[in-house]
Design a protein around this motif. Structure first.
Motif, mmCIF file in Angstrom:
data_model
loop_
_atom_site.group_PDB
_atom_site.id
_atom_site.type_symbol
_atom_site.label_atom_id
_atom_site.label_comp_id
_atom_site.label_asym_id
_atom_site.label_seq_id
_atom_site.Cartn_x
_atom_site.Cartn_y
_atom_site.Cartn_z
ATOM 1 N N THR A 212 2.310 25.792 7.104
ATOM 2 C CA THR A 212 1.176 26.704 7.264
ATOM 3 C C THR A 212 0.454 26.438 8.575
ATOM 4 O O THR A 212 0.125 27.368 9.323
ATOM 5 C CB THR A 212 0.197 26.553 6.085
ATOM 6 O OG1 THR A 212 0.867 26.835 4.857
ATOM 7 C CG2 THR A 212 -0.977 27.507 6.240
ATOM 8 N N GLY A 216 1.135 29.249 11.264
ATOM 9 C CA GLY A 216 -0.137 29.970 11.416
ATOM 10 C C GLY A 216 -0.863 29.599 12.692
ATOM 11 O O GLY A 216 -1.396 30.464 13.394
ATOM 12 N N LEU A 228 -2.527 33.286 9.992
ATOM 13 C CA LEU A 228 -2.601 32.321 8.897
ATOM 14 C C LEU A 228 -1.972 32.869 7.619
ATOM 15 O O LEU A 228 -1.338 32.125 6.863
ATOM 16 C CB LEU A 228 -4.058 31.926 8.631
ATOM 17 C CG LEU A 228 -4.680 30.949 9.638
ATOM 18 C CD1 LEU A 228 -6.133 30.673 9.285
ATOM 19 C CD2 LEU A 228 -3.896 29.642 9.676
ATOM 20 N N GLY A 231 1.649 32.537 7.971
ATOM 21 C CA GLY A 231 2.003 31.131 7.835
ATOM 22 C C GLY A 231 2.018 30.662 6.393
ATOM 23 O O GLY A 231 2.969 30.005 5.955
ATOM 24 N N VAL A 232 0.998 31.032 5.608
ATOM 25 C CA VAL A 232 0.915 30.545 4.227
ATOM 26 C C VAL A 232 1.961 31.230 3.343
ATOM 27 O O VAL A 232 2.553 30.589 2.460
ATOM 28 C CB VAL A 232 -0.516 30.747 3.657
ATOM 29 C CG1 VAL A 232 -0.810 32.199 3.367
ATOM 30 C CG2 VAL A 232 -0.716 29.913 2.392
ATOM 31 N N ALA A 235 5.264 29.603 4.218
ATOM 32 C CA ALA A 235 5.312 28.219 3.747
ATOM 33 C C ALA A 235 5.627 28.148 2.260
ATOM 34 O O ALA A 235 6.439 27.324 1.824
ATOM 35 C CB ALA A 235 3.981 27.530 4.045
#
Length: 372
Positions: A212, A216, A228, A231-232, A235
């Motif tokens: 993340t 992100g 972000l 990214g999350v 992930a």
């Protein structure tokens, strides 16, 4: 059972495999929360033991680590909700960007085929009802799945508490299942299973954090919108071996397309994800988890697919630790040792068809495969 003819033993093994799969499929709604609670309990054991060592009452020593887990889960949900809220706030701009991309796609289709923009719109309108009907069915399925998730999460703390509370009773049952001659092997298998599951699940938690931050953070520095959130999502999807990374790439591209009318951000997102994933697969994750979960890629993918068909997303996530525990058991059982070889990643250096030594159980000249 060792006295049985080889064909009978193999038939019993295959029958047992079929029965195990059938039990998991039929009872997935009951068994998946229990299996998940069991794995989480193994991760929480060090905290529980630490508290008990310092004379904390048993009930409190169990409740405290469970509360820590749910605080962590609440923090993840809050972070994800905040990112989704930012996405919803940009909905008017997203709608405009999607229209631009659809017009570009329509022009491209018109350029390579004989279908005009009007014919494409007529085709879309003609199939709108079918699409809406399909979406309605999917939404009803999603609502059912969402209710199942709430039941799943609600049962977890109860199961975790009871597993930790009755852990000595459960261990006694396991030892009583086997003759005393096999107790040393049973003890080794329990210790190794605990070590593998703890290292694997804690490693995944660390992996989610740095994936993340890396994906992100890099995308945010470059100036990609909703960095972000990309990214999350990537992930967490990356927790599902092989399949999750592909889905995460697709979602990352779609989110980037909705936030920009240009193409360079899409290639930037794909490049950053590919670079971080290369770093994760070859440097970071092997050092965090080590080489404890030695499952070959073929059966890792098969496990994810079978787990998904049996129990959906929880089955996909739990497939790897379940296979890892099964391999530990198979490796320590003479009768099932060939199944441990099948699941492992140690490839014979020479063909067993030509070299007889490669057919032996303890062949040392091998080439390890790759495993995430």
């Amino acid at each position: 059972m060792n006295d049985m003819p080889l064909t009978v033993r193999r038939s019993v093994e295959l029958l047992g495999l079929v029965l195990l799969t059938a039990i998991l499929y039929i009872g997935s709604s009951i068994l998946m929360p229990i299996i998940m609670a069991f794995f989480i309990s193994l991760v929480l054991l060090p905290i529980f033991r630490f508290l008990r060592k310092h004379k904390v009452p048993e009930a409190i020593a169990i409740v405290v680590p469970i509360l820590l887990v749910f605080i962590l889960l609440a923090g993840i949900i809050w972070f994800f909700s905040a990112q989704v809220g930012s996405l919803v706030a940009d909905f008017p701009k997203i709608k405009s960007n999607v229209s631009i991309h659809l017009n570009s796609l329509s022009n491209w289709v018109s350029g390579i085929t004989h279908y005009s923009t009007k014919e494409q719109l007529d085709f879309i309108n003609k199939n709108t009802n079918e699409l809406l009907s399909f979406a309605g069915k999917r939404m009803s399925t999603f609502a059912l799945t969402l209710s199942s998730v709430f039941v799943f999460v609600g049962l977890l703390p109860i199961y975790i508490y009871l597993i930790l509370f009755y852990k000595n009773l459960l261990l006694r049952f396991i030892f009583r299942w086997f003759s005393e001659d096999h107790h040393p092997k049973v003890k080794d298998a329990i210790y190794e299973s605990e070590l593998i599951i703890k290292s694997y699940l804690i490693g995944l938690l660390i992996q989610v954090t740095y994936m993340t931050v890396l994906v992100g953070g890099i995308l945010m520095l470059i100036g990609i919108k909703h960095a972000l959130l990309i990214g999350v999502i990537f992930a967490f999807l990356n927790l599902i071996p092989y399949v999750g990374a592909l889905i995460g790439n697709v979602i990352g591209v779609l989110l980037t397309m909705t936030s920009s009318t240009e193409l360079w951000p899409i290639f930037t997102v794909l490049g950053v994800i590919a670079g971080v994933q290369f770093l994760d697969n070859n440097i970071l994750m092997p050092r965090i988890v080590g080489s404890k979960v030695k499952i070959n890629a073929l059966f890792a993918i098969l496990g994810v697919i079978i787990g998904g068909n049996i129990a959906g997303v929880p089955g996909m996530f739990l497939s790897m630790p379940i296979i890892a525990v099964l391999k530990v058991i198979f490796d320590r059982t003479e009768m099932f040792s060939q199944w441990g070889i099948l699941l492992g990643d140690e490839r014979p250096a020479h063909s067993p068809m030509i070299f007889a030594d490669s057919r032996k159980k303890d062949s040392v000249d091998s080439k390890p495969g790759t495993m995430k």
